[in-house]
Enzyme design. Sequence first.
Site, short mmCIF file in Angstrom:
data_model
loop_
_atom_site.label_atom_id
_atom_site.label_comp_id
_atom_site.label_asym_id
_atom_site.label_seq_id
_atom_site.Cartn_x
_atom_site.Cartn_y
_atom_site.Cartn_z
N HIS A 284 -28.08 74.60 88.01
CA HIS A 284 -28.16 73.18 88.37
C HIS A 284 -29.31 72.50 87.62
O HIS A 284 -30.39 72.26 88.16
CB HIS A 284 -28.34 73.03 89.88
CG HIS A 284 -27.08 73.26 90.64
ND1 HIS A 284 -27.04 73.64 91.96
CD2 HIS A 284 -25.77 73.18 90.25
CE1 HIS A 284 -25.78 73.77 92.35
NE2 HIS A 284 -25.00 73.49 91.32
N HIS B 96 -24.30 80.96 90.60
CA HIS B 96 -24.22 80.80 92.06
C HIS B 96 -23.22 81.74 92.70
O HIS B 96 -23.23 81.93 93.92
CB HIS B 96 -23.84 79.36 92.40
CG HIS B 96 -24.70 78.34 91.71
ND1 HIS B 96 -24.31 77.71 90.55
CD2 HIS B 96 -25.93 77.88 92.01
CE1 HIS B 96 -25.27 76.89 90.16
NE2 HIS B 96 -26.26 76.97 91.01
N CYS C 294 -25.97 85.63 89.80
CA CYS C 294 -27.29 86.23 89.93
C CYS C 294 -27.17 87.55 90.70
O CYS C 294 -26.52 87.60 91.75
CB CYS C 294 -28.22 85.28 90.68
SG CYS C 294 -29.84 86.02 91.07
N HIS D 111 -22.63 74.12 99.33
CA HIS D 111 -23.36 74.59 98.16
C HIS D 111 -22.54 75.69 97.48
O HIS D 111 -21.94 76.53 98.15
CB HIS D 111 -24.73 75.13 98.58
CG HIS D 111 -25.62 75.46 97.41
ND1 HIS D 111 -25.54 76.66 96.73
CD2 HIS D 111 -26.60 74.75 96.80
CE1 HIS D 111 -26.43 76.67 95.76
NE2 HIS D 111 -27.08 75.52 95.77
N GLU E 253 -23.22 78.47 96.08
CA GLU E 253 -23.54 79.84 96.50
C GLU E 253 -22.92 80.16 97.85
O GLU E 253 -22.42 81.26 98.07
CB GLU E 253 -25.06 80.05 96.56
CG GLU E 253 -25.42 81.47 96.93
CD GLU E 253 -26.91 81.68 97.15
OE1 GLU E 253 -27.27 82.59 97.95
OE2 GLU E 253 -27.73 80.95 96.54
N SER F 18 -30.02 70.82 93.11
CA SER F 18 -30.65 72.14 93.08
C SER F 18 -31.30 72.41 94.43
O SER F 18 -32.30 71.79 94.80
CB SER F 18 -31.71 72.18 91.97
OG SER F 18 -32.55 73.31 92.13
N SER F 19 -30.75 73.37 95.16
CA SER F 19 -31.26 73.68 96.50
C SER F 19 -32.71 74.10 96.46
O SER F 19 -33.53 73.61 97.24
CB SER F 19 -30.41 74.78 97.14
OG SER F 19 -30.93 75.15 98.39
N SER G 232 -34.32 76.36 88.14
CA SER G 232 -33.36 76.03 87.08
C SER G 232 -33.96 75.12 86.00
O SER G 232 -33.24 74.71 85.08
CB SER G 232 -32.12 75.34 87.68
OG SER G 232 -31.51 76.16 88.65
#
EC number: 1.17.7.4
Length: 327
Positions: A58, A91, A113, A141, A143, A240-241, A284
């Site tokens: 992100h 993600h 990841c 989200h 992920e 971006s969390s 990121s």
Amino acid sequence: MNAPQKMAPAPGTASTELRVLIAAPRGFCAGVDRAIRIVELALDRFGAPVYVRHEIVHNRYVVDDLKAKGAIFVESLDQVPDGVPVVFSAHGVPKAVPAKAEARGLDYIDATCPLVSKVHRQAERANNAGRHIVFIGHAGHPEVVGTLGQLPDGAMTLVESVDDVAALAPADPDNLSFLTQTTLSVDDTRDIVTALQHRFPAIQGPRGEDICYATSNRQQAVKAIAGQCDLVVVIGAPNSSNSLRLVEVAERLGTPAHLVQRGADIRAEWLSGIAALGVTAGASAPETLVREVIDAIAAHRPIAEEVVVTAQENMVFKLPRGLEPAA
């Protein structure tokens, strides 16, 4: 007659030096670095275009750089033509996505990841043991979508807050597990886990914390500088969390914070009347953008940079099989 004395500039004015505290660690983590490298190596090996399902990470700067090299970003496999390679983002994706790619005969490379993949494996083990999983994360989200998609519908329940925990009504309260998204607020997650353990004393958690080392380290670094600053600037994308969590960490300590994507986002009025400014970057955001933002700050006021180190990171993740020779 005495000569008039020069008055010292008032603190926080445009002519006074601004103390800039730069958090370390900051910016790219091992998972992000690996994902970007995977796209670059895929382009080297297969040639352009290489399709990428969802933003690889992100960050608009990173995505645009990869686009310029020949990557094409799409949101669905339906947008990927036959006969071209496709990369899955860092993600993670639901199991249905690689299954669909295989059914179409697409060559795909999974850039998930490894720390997210670890959560996927934990979910499978808990499910195989017959436990219902409470998953702590943010709805929608990527992920979270990917993790929920590792198991059949109904095998996991998403909670986002302590209030969600209070509303849970599992069929078998003594046969539960919990897992978490890797990019959450450490403090928020701790509160939710505590609430789960209070309501369901038999609930089982992962052997180690699911929140990744980089997320934890960057939040700790912000905690170390926020108390010394009048303002914190976080470099990262609005989707971006982990970057959004850094803003929250500073604000909860009573320090105002702004999320910016580029140096052009810096506002002169933010720098007026302050003596110290903190700077950090989400996992990121490349270091290039950190320097760009600091240079933008220096264009408004003279600065004195200080790097505040709270942890050392040396994590490196292996590349997927098949890309090693290209490296």
